[in-house]
Design a protein around this motif. Sequence first.
Motif, short mmCIF file in Angstrom:
data_model
loop_
_atom_site.label_atom_id
_atom_site.label_comp_id
_atom_site.label_asym_id
_atom_site.label_seq_id
_atom_site.Cartn_x
_atom_site.Cartn_y
_atom_site.Cartn_z
N ARG A 71 22.19 27.32 -40.19
CA ARG A 71 22.48 26.82 -41.82
C ARG A 71 23.81 26.29 -41.90
NH1 ARG A 71 25.43 32.01 -43.39
NH2 ARG A 71 25.12 33.57 -41.64
N ILE B 26 27.12 24.03 -42.36
CA ILE B 26 27.77 22.56 -41.67
C ILE B 26 26.95 22.35 -40.30
CG2 ILE B 26 29.77 21.88 -40.71
CD1 ILE B 26 31.41 23.52 -42.90
N ASP C 181 24.44 33.41 -28.83
CA ASP C 181 25.27 34.58 -29.79
C ASP C 181 26.71 34.43 -29.24
OD1 ASP C 181 26.68 36.56 -31.02
OD2 ASP C 181 25.08 37.94 -30.88
N ALA D 222 29.27 35.86 -29.89
CA ALA D 222 30.04 37.16 -29.74
C ALA D 222 29.55 37.88 -28.34
CB ALA D 222 29.91 38.20 -30.70
N ASN E 26 31.95 34.27 -41.07
CA ASN E 26 32.53 33.67 -42.52
C ASN E 26 33.09 34.74 -43.52
OD1 ASN E 26 33.22 31.19 -43.07
ND2 ASN E 26 31.29 30.39 -42.70
N THR F 131 40.45 26.27 -40.76
CA THR F 131 40.49 26.27 -42.03
C THR F 131 42.13 26.27 -42.42
OG1 THR F 131 40.39 28.01 -43.92
CG2 THR F 131 40.32 28.69 -41.71
N MET G 111 36.65 22.03 -48.10
CA MET G 111 36.05 23.16 -49.02
C MET G 111 34.54 23.10 -49.14
SD MET G 111 37.22 25.00 -52.50
CE MET G 111 38.51 25.98 -51.85
#
Length: 270
Positions: free
Chosen positions: A11, A13, A60, A62, A92, A151, A202
């Motif tokens: 999903r 970006i 994954d 992680a 996120n 960010t 953003m």
Amino acid sequence: MPSYAITGTSRGIGFGFVRALSADANNTVFALVRDFSTAGQLLDFVKGHPHKNIHVIEADIADINSIKDAAQRVSELSGGKLDVLINNAALNLLDHERGHLTIDAFPSEETIDEDFTLYFKTNTLGPIHTMNAFVPLLRRGEMKKCIVMSTTSGSPKVVLQSGISQFIGYSISKAGLNLAIAKTAGRFKDEGLIFVSVIPGMVKTIPGSDEENEKFFKPFVAKIREVYPHFEGPITIERSVEDMISLINRLTIADSGKFIHRDGRDGDSE
Ligand SMILES: NC(=O)c1ccc[n+]([C@@H]2O[C@H](COP(=O)([O-])OP(=O)(O)OC[C@H]3O[C@@H](n4cnc5c(N)ncnc54)[C@H](OP(=O)(O)O)[C@@H]3O)[C@@H](O)[C@H]2O)c1
């Protein structure tokens, strides 16, 4: 025939990168997803794709073994090489029930430890392990480029100026990632490998309509514009991705290790 591997493409970006890059039949796209079972919209997109130039692979970030298996699979499919690695996947702001808190608002010390560890494992260590697993492939690629998604909330300077003190675990994990990029860039500069930390803007990836996205971002936009009156505000996924692809194409070894906006501006400014 440039090849791209992108993490977190179910999903947002990441999916946007898959749509944009696969539109060119000359590109090969390795779309990495955390879990096939939650990647329905990507799998539907791939099924109906005219160029058949997308490979969907589970990774994954992680889970170290999952990352290594994905790099091995990409290597088998690509003849051992990769041009561009896009480290997009992340836990996120809103993916965690306490993601929006300030440092003093957690219900207990234990929850601070728990949440910060989770953010660090996914958003800092995840891309580090992914870069390590893919460096052998990047070495044999033509473009030799890797970006991570960062960010402005990972910039101490911007955080201080804007006064936005929420999203603490997320922001600290991304600040750590910025430093990881500087370190990695230094390590591989002699080999011509380019690592850059990019702020996508953003971007309207909150589940829901355009209006719901605008509503979510509104208070933050107002606060940022008090300090940076020309702040652009929320943008579409398509716009962000288009600009980042153009940036990737322009990156040279002189950029390696930088923390920048998608138009190339210094990331320690808004
Ligand atoms: N949107 C913005 O305004 C903004 C601003 C600055 C930076 N960024 C950064 O840009 C990147 C993309 O943001 P986004 O808004 O598109 O995010 P998003 O809509 O929340 O999507 C996150 C993606 O990461 C995947 N993911 C989460 N944990 C993962 C794991 N452990 N292993 C593999 N994949 C995992 C998710 O997969 P599942 O669907 O399986 O959970 C999903 O595909 C992130 O790094 C984010 O921090 C975004």
